[in-house]
Every structure is written in structure tokens, then in C-alpha cells.
Design a protein around this motif. Structure first.
Motif, mmCIF file in Angstrom:
data_model
loop_
_atom_site.group_PDB
_atom_site.id
_atom_site.type_symbol
_atom_site.label_atom_id
_atom_site.label_comp_id
_atom_site.label_asym_id
_atom_site.label_seq_id
_atom_site.Cartn_x
_atom_site.Cartn_y
_atom_site.Cartn_z
ATOM 1 N N THR A 153 0.812 -1.214 0.000
ATOM 2 C CA THR A 153 0.000 0.000 0.000
ATOM 3 C C THR A 153 0.849 1.269 0.000
ATOM 4 O OG1 THR A 153 -0.165 -0.051 2.425
ATOM 5 C CG2 THR A 153 -1.928 -1.139 1.170
ATOM 6 N N MET A 154 0.262 2.336 -0.493
ATOM 7 C CA MET A 154 0.893 3.629 -0.594
ATOM 8 C C MET A 154 1.210 4.151 0.803
ATOM 9 S SD MET A 154 1.616 5.954 -2.921
ATOM 10 C CE MET A 154 2.155 7.639 -2.888
ATOM 11 N N PRO A 155 2.490 4.366 1.101
ATOM 12 C CA PRO A 155 2.815 4.917 2.429
ATOM 13 C C PRO A 155 2.426 6.393 2.506
ATOM 14 C CG PRO A 155 4.802 4.704 1.105
ATOM 15 C CD PRO A 155 3.683 4.102 0.294
ATOM 16 N N ARG A 156 2.174 6.864 3.720
ATOM 17 C CA ARG A 156 1.870 8.292 3.886
ATOM 18 C C ARG A 156 3.086 9.098 3.468
ATOM 19 N NH1 ARG A 156 -1.807 11.676 6.288
ATOM 20 N NH2 ARG A 156 -3.098 9.967 7.025
ATOM 21 N N GLY A 157 2.856 10.044 2.595
ATOM 22 C CA GLY A 157 3.929 10.874 2.089
ATOM 23 C C GLY A 157 3.366 11.913 1.149
#
Length: 159
Positions: A153-157
Motif C-alpha cells: 500500500t501507498m505509504p503516507r507521504g
């Protein structure tokens, strides 16, 4: 024949936007990874807007089921500066990503309508699309189970 000059003076400079994975959404026989993008952290995406997007993804399950789907895909809810955008992609045979795209006004209750058919994605959405492309190649296209793709999944950034 020379091309006419195009005035790009009104084009704004690129500014990174916050992006992150929000969760999985059932879309008929497929699981969809929902990621969010916010253009202004001072104006977070309202929970009701996220729920409207999730409901639209869920309601698209019948259409997805009519395709030669691989049981997984991804969606992007983007609260931009001029509107809300919802992109839904799912993987079909041949490792092809399909696309459905909706838009809504920023003000008032979100009401997603199909976007113009020539539109694909903006520069910020392409960051998540690139992440999902790589995740698909490194999991499903490398002989790993679809469940491995769904956990990438897309990491927070920022994008």
C-alpha cells in the motif's frame, strides 16, 4: 508547418500534495485499494466525502464483474484545488489497468459525475498510479498471490 506558441504563464508551479492509503473497498468480486490525495492539509477530506467515494466504488462492482478482472485494483480520491476527482482502476487479463473517472465540485455535498472521456490523470495522481504499477509488477506479475498486491500500500507521504 510551425506550431503556434502556447501560453503557459497561467500554469502553477508544482507543489507536492499529501497522499496515503486509506483502506480496502469491496467492488463486487474485487478488492480495491483506496488512496487519498489532499492539495491543502488545512482542509482535510471530509469523512462523508470518503464514504461517498467508497459507496460509488462498491456500486461499480457489477460493471467490474462483467470484465475479465483479476480480483484487485486501486482507486484514488483526490481533493484538488478546483474539484474532487475519483479514479477507479482494476486489473484485467493481460495485466491491463482499466479506468473509470468521476468528478465533483468542492463545495457542498459531493456529487460524483462521469468526467470527460479524454481525461486520464493529473501529475499527482500519476504518482499513485506509478506506485500501483510497480506493486502489480512486483507481486502478481512475479507469481505472487493477489493478496500480496493488496498488502502493498501507498505509504503516507507526498506525490
Amino acid at each position: 508547418m510551425s506550431q503556434p506558441a502556447i501560453d503557459i504563464s497561467d500554469t502553477s508551479a508544482y507543489q507536492p500534495r499529501a497522499a496515503w492509503f486509506d483502506g480496502l473497498v469491496d467492488c463486487g468480486p474485487a478488492s480495491i485499494k483506496l488512496s487519498l490525495i489532499e492539495s491543502d492539509p488545512a482542509k482535510p477530506i471530509a469523512p462523508a466525502t470518503i464514504e461517498k467515494a467508497r459507496a460509488l466504488i462498491e456500486a461499480t462492482g457489477e460493471k467490474l464483474a462483467q470484465t475479465k478482472h483479476r480480483g484487485a485494483g486501486f482507486a484514488i480520491l483526490h481533493q484538488g484545488q478546483e474539484g474532487l476527482w475519483l479514479l477507479l482502476h482494476w486489473w484485467i487479463e493481460g495485466d491491463i489497468a482499466t479506468q473509470m473517472l468521476w468528478r465533483s465540485k468542492l463545495s457542498g455535498e459531493p456529487h460524483f459525475i462521469p468526467a470527460e472521456p479524454l481525461l486520464m490523470a493529473c501529475v499527482w495522481e500519476l504518482g499513485i498510479i506509478d506506485f500501483e504499477r510497480r506493486a502489480w509488477m512486483e507481486t502478481a506479475m512475479s507469481g505472487k498471490p493477489i493478496s500480496d498486491y493488496l498488502t502493498r500500500t501507498m505509504p503516507r507521504g507526498t506525490v
